[in-house]
Design a protein around this motif. Structure first.
Motif, PDB file in Angstrom:
ATOM      1  N   GLY A 153       5.469  10.527   1.764  1.00 24.51           N
ATOM      2  CA  GLY A 153       6.051   9.894   2.938  1.00 24.51           C
ATOM      3  C   GLY A 153       5.936   8.387   2.881  1.00 24.51           C
ATOM      4  O   GLY A 153       6.870   7.654   3.211  1.00 24.51           O
ATOM      5  N   ALA A 154       4.776   7.908   2.422  1.00 24.26           N
ATOM      6  CA  ALA A 154       4.564   6.468   2.315  1.00 24.26           C
ATOM      7  C   ALA A 154       5.468   5.858   1.256  1.00 24.26           C
ATOM      8  O   ALA A 154       6.103   4.817   1.488  1.00 24.26           O
ATOM      9  CB  ALA A 154       3.096   6.182   1.991  1.00 24.26           C
ATOM     10  N   THR A 155       5.547   6.493   0.084  1.00 24.46           N
ATOM     11  CA  THR A 155       6.367   5.933  -0.993  1.00 24.46           C
ATOM     12  C   THR A 155       7.851   5.958  -0.621  1.00 24.46           C
ATOM     13  O   THR A 155       8.595   5.036  -0.961  1.00 24.46           O
ATOM     14  CB  THR A 155       6.145   6.695  -2.305  1.00 24.46           C
ATOM     15  OG1 THR A 155       6.361   8.103  -2.099  1.00 24.46           O
ATOM     16  CG2 THR A 155       4.730   6.485  -2.816  1.00 24.46           C
ATOM     17  N   GLU A 156       8.268   6.989   0.098  1.00 24.81           N
ATOM     18  CA  GLU A 156       9.666   7.049   0.542  1.00 24.81           C
ATOM     19  C   GLU A 156       9.982   5.908   1.501  1.00 24.81           C
ATOM     20  O   GLU A 156      11.041   5.277   1.412  1.00 24.81           O
ATOM     21  CB  GLU A 156       9.940   8.392   1.215  1.00 24.81           C
ATOM     22  CG  GLU A 156      11.371   8.575   1.689  1.00 24.81           C
ATOM     23  CD  GLU A 156      11.601   9.906   2.377  1.00 24.81           C
ATOM     24  OE1 GLU A 156      12.629  10.049   3.073  1.00 24.81           O
ATOM     25  OE2 GLU A 156      10.754  10.802   2.228  1.00 24.81           O
ATOM     26  N   PHE A 157       9.054   5.607   2.404  1.00 24.98           N
ATOM     27  CA  PHE A 157       9.251   4.500   3.334  1.00 24.98           C
ATOM     28  C   PHE A 157       9.325   3.178   2.588  1.00 24.98           C
ATOM     29  O   PHE A 157      10.157   2.318   2.886  1.00 24.98           O
ATOM     30  CB  PHE A 157       8.107   4.473   4.344  1.00 24.98           C
ATOM     31  CG  PHE A 157       8.170   3.340   5.336  1.00 24.98           C
ATOM     32  CD1 PHE A 157       9.185   3.278   6.279  1.00 24.98           C
ATOM     33  CD2 PHE A 157       7.211   2.332   5.327  1.00 24.98           C
ATOM     34  CE1 PHE A 157       9.250   2.235   7.203  1.00 24.98           C
ATOM     35  CE2 PHE A 157       7.261   1.296   6.240  1.00 24.98           C
ATOM     36  CZ  PHE A 157       8.286   1.244   7.180  1.00 24.98           C
TER      37      PHE A 157
ATOM     38  N   ALA B 186       0.830  -1.199   0.000  1.00 23.77           N
ATOM     39  CA  ALA B 186       0.000   0.000   0.000  1.00 23.77           C
ATOM     40  C   ALA B 186       0.869   1.256   0.000  1.00 23.77           C
ATOM     41  O   ALA B 186       0.620   2.204  -0.758  1.00 23.77           O
ATOM     42  CB  ALA B 186      -0.928  -0.015   1.215  1.00 23.77           C
ATOM     43  N   ALA B 187       1.896   1.257   0.847  1.00 28.67           N
ATOM     44  CA  ALA B 187       2.785   2.417   0.927  1.00 28.67           C
ATOM     45  C   ALA B 187       3.476   2.683  -0.407  1.00 28.67           C
ATOM     46  O   ALA B 187       3.690   3.844  -0.791  1.00 28.67           O
ATOM     47  CB  ALA B 187       3.823   2.205   2.024  1.00 28.67           C
TER      48      ALA B 187
ATOM     49  N   GLY C   7       1.588   4.914  -2.340  1.00 27.64           N
ATOM     50  CA  GLY C   7       1.249   6.165  -1.692  1.00 27.64           C
ATOM     51  C   GLY C   7       0.041   6.097  -0.782  1.00 27.64           C
ATOM     52  O   GLY C   7      -0.486   7.134  -0.360  1.00 27.64           O
ATOM     53  N   LEU C   8      -0.425   4.875  -0.462  1.00 28.69           N
ATOM     54  CA  LEU C   8      -1.625   4.698   0.351  1.00 28.69           C
ATOM     55  C   LEU C   8      -1.248   4.419   1.806  1.00 28.69           C
ATOM     56  O   LEU C   8      -0.556   3.436   2.090  1.00 28.69           O
ATOM     57  CB  LEU C   8      -2.463   3.546  -0.202  1.00 28.69           C
ATOM     58  CG  LEU C   8      -3.792   3.262   0.511  1.00 28.69           C
ATOM     59  CD1 LEU C   8      -4.752   4.436   0.328  1.00 28.69           C
ATOM     60  CD2 LEU C   8      -4.424   1.973  -0.016  1.00 28.69           C
ATOM     61  N   PRO C   9      -1.703   5.243   2.751  1.00 30.48           N
ATOM     62  CA  PRO C   9      -1.373   5.011   4.164  1.00 30.48           C
ATOM     63  C   PRO C   9      -2.174   3.863   4.741  1.00 30.48           C
ATOM     64  O   PRO C   9      -3.271   3.535   4.262  1.00 30.48           O
ATOM     65  CB  PRO C   9      -1.759   6.334   4.835  1.00 30.48           C
ATOM     66  CG  PRO C   9      -2.853   6.881   3.975  1.00 30.48           C
ATOM     67  CD  PRO C   9      -2.509   6.477   2.566  1.00 30.48           C
ATOM     68  N   THR C  10      -1.631   3.251   5.773  1.00 34.65           N
ATOM     69  CA  THR C  10      -2.258   2.123   6.459  1.00 34.65           C
ATOM     70  C   THR C  10      -2.627   2.513   7.884  1.00 34.65           C
ATOM     71  O   THR C  10      -1.849   3.183   8.573  1.00 34.65           O
ATOM     72  CB  THR C  10      -1.303   0.914   6.501  1.00 34.65           C
ATOM     73  OG1 THR C  10      -1.136   0.391   5.188  1.00 34.65           O
ATOM     74  CG2 THR C  10      -1.841  -0.191   7.395  1.00 34.65           C
ATOM     75  N   VAL C  11      -3.790   2.099   8.325  1.00 37.02           N
ATOM     76  CA  VAL C  11      -4.168   2.194   9.738  1.00 37.02           C
ATOM     77  C   VAL C  11      -4.259   0.769  10.265  1.00 37.02           C
ATOM     78  O   VAL C  11      -4.957  -0.071   9.689  1.00 37.02           O
ATOM     79  CB  VAL C  11      -5.509   2.923   9.923  1.00 37.02           C
ATOM     80  CG1 VAL C  11      -5.912   2.913  11.396  1.00 37.02           C
ATOM     81  CG2 VAL C  11      -5.409   4.359   9.424  1.00 37.02           C
ATOM     82  N   ALA C  12      -3.532   0.487  11.346  1.00 37.54           N
ATOM     83  CA  ALA C  12      -3.432  -0.894  11.819  1.00 37.54           C
ATOM     84  C   ALA C  12      -3.211  -0.939  13.317  1.00 37.54           C
ATOM     85  O   ALA C  12      -2.798   0.045  13.939  1.00 37.54           O
ATOM     86  CB  ALA C  12      -2.276  -1.609  11.107  1.00 37.54           C
TER      87      ALA C  12
END
Length: 376
Positions: A354-358, A302-303, A306-311
């Motif tokens: 931020g997500a794609t960088e991670f 997902a990251a 570019g999609l953030p995750t809630v977990a």
């Protein structure tokens, strides 16, 4: 200089579907860049194998037959091909890797996920788990899995962490494709909470629908939970949550109109479109001590889009989500907090950069380098 020879033994390969299957496929593919690789895998996997890998099949079912044929082939390869390293793709084939290594003087190793260590089966715990201590190297997929291996008696000096990898997209999906996806599935004007993966007890979708979704749709009426995946057919040991159970839970909570099942999506472009059309990835994995989430590859996937995750912060998910960068982690089993954080992610999205960088840290080529270094 002659290339190193590596024999991989695993039941987890495509056409079986799941994170372990993708990992083993990429492990063979990446190792083939540095070594000569042969694989013993399940029936049907030869057709889908990496191009530079040689693969010999064993019957998928019944399990004892797979283990027997895989062991016979491993012995044959050990005596005739004489590999330098014999690597088990999971705990299931670890005893075969250890036995075959003794016949040819090869180094033995296994890539372990959390459930490989904690599975509550008396025969497995008596015969399989002790083998882990005998192997030359144990590779684990997360910090919590390392702790489980250490608790199971594996010396810490034998344990290496190599996080699973991800296929980084070459480009974003066209706006027209995303619009078509929303139109096709009746999601125009909706806030999409995406769930991707097998429907198992550990994944916790039924509990999410019961204990978090009502609060989310009360605050965000246009929110829809879009589920990609189905109950596994050939998984070992995983408890199943089927579609009917989840739909029944939704009906009881009055949120049936806020759930949509898309089934399994195997086409990479279609799955990428689903990720990029969504507003947040929800990953409500339950904390089950005997069935931990080893890592959480889908959060990295997902990251990458570019999609953030809630977990929930449980198992290896703590390594797969960077809080505040690629998503948000909440205390395990705290469904009100999970709902609140999901609403926040829907209303105030994190920057996709931020997500794609991670996710860049988990590219398959980096995974391959680390696996190759461990095998040396």
């Amino acid at each position: 200089m002659n290339k190193q020879r590596i024999l991989i033994i695993t039941r987890n390969l495509p056409p079986l579907v799941g994170g372990m299957e993708r990992l083993n496929w990429h492990m063979a593919d990446e190792l083939s860049k540095y070594a000569e690789v042969k694989v013993i895998g399940p029936q049907g996997s030869a057709e889908l194998k990496p191009q530079s890998v040689s693969l010999s099949e064993a019957p998928l079912k019944p399990l004892p037959l797979f283990l027997f044929i895989a062991a016979c082939k491993a012995v044959w390869f050990a005596l005739r091909w004489k590999p330098d390293v014999i690597l088990a793709g999971s705990g299931l084939t670890a005893p075969i890797a250890w036995l075959a290594s003794k016949l040819c003087g090869a180094k033995s190793a296994a890539y372990l996920h959390g459930f490989d260590i904690t599975v509550q089966d008396k025969i497995y715990q008596r015969l399989w788990t002790p083998t882990f201590k005998k192997l030359d190297r144990i590779i684990v997929n997360s910090t919590p899995t390392k702790q489980l291996a250490f608790a199971a008696g594996v010396p810490e000096t034998k344990i290496s962490i190599v996080y699973p990898g991800v296929s980084l997209p070459e480009h974003a999906q066209p706006d027209a494709a995303i619009a078509a996806f929303r139109q096709q599935h009746g999601l125009v004007g909706k806030k999409i909470m995406l769930s991707v993966g097998r429907l198992t007890t550990r994944k916790g979708l039924k509990e999410f629908v019961e204990q978090a979704l009502p609060a989310i749709v009360q605050q965000v009426p246009e929110a829809v939970l879009v589920i990609v995946g189905e109950a596994p057919k050939n998984s070992l040991g995983a408890g199943i949550q089927n579609r009917e159970e989840i739909e029944q839970a939704a009906a009881q909570q009055g949120v049936s109109e806020h759930i949509k099942f898309l089934g399994v999506i195997t086409d990479k472009t279609q799955l990428a479109t689903a990720y990029e059309a969504a507003d947040v990835h929800v990953f409500p994995v339950r904390h089950i001590p005997d069935d931990p989430e080893g890592f959480g590859m889908v959060a990295i996937e997902a990251a990458a889009h570019g999609l953030p995750t809630v977990a929930f912060a449980t198992g290896g998910i703590v390594d797969a989500v960077a809080h505040g960068q690629s998503g948000y982690l909440v205390e395990k089993d705290d469904y009100p907090a999970l709902a609140e954080q999901t609403v926040h992610a829907l209303n105030s999205p994190l920057a996709s950069e931020g997500a794609t960088e991670f996710a860049q840290n988990f590219a398959w080529d980096k995974f391959g380098i680390k696996i190759a270094e461990t095998c040396r």
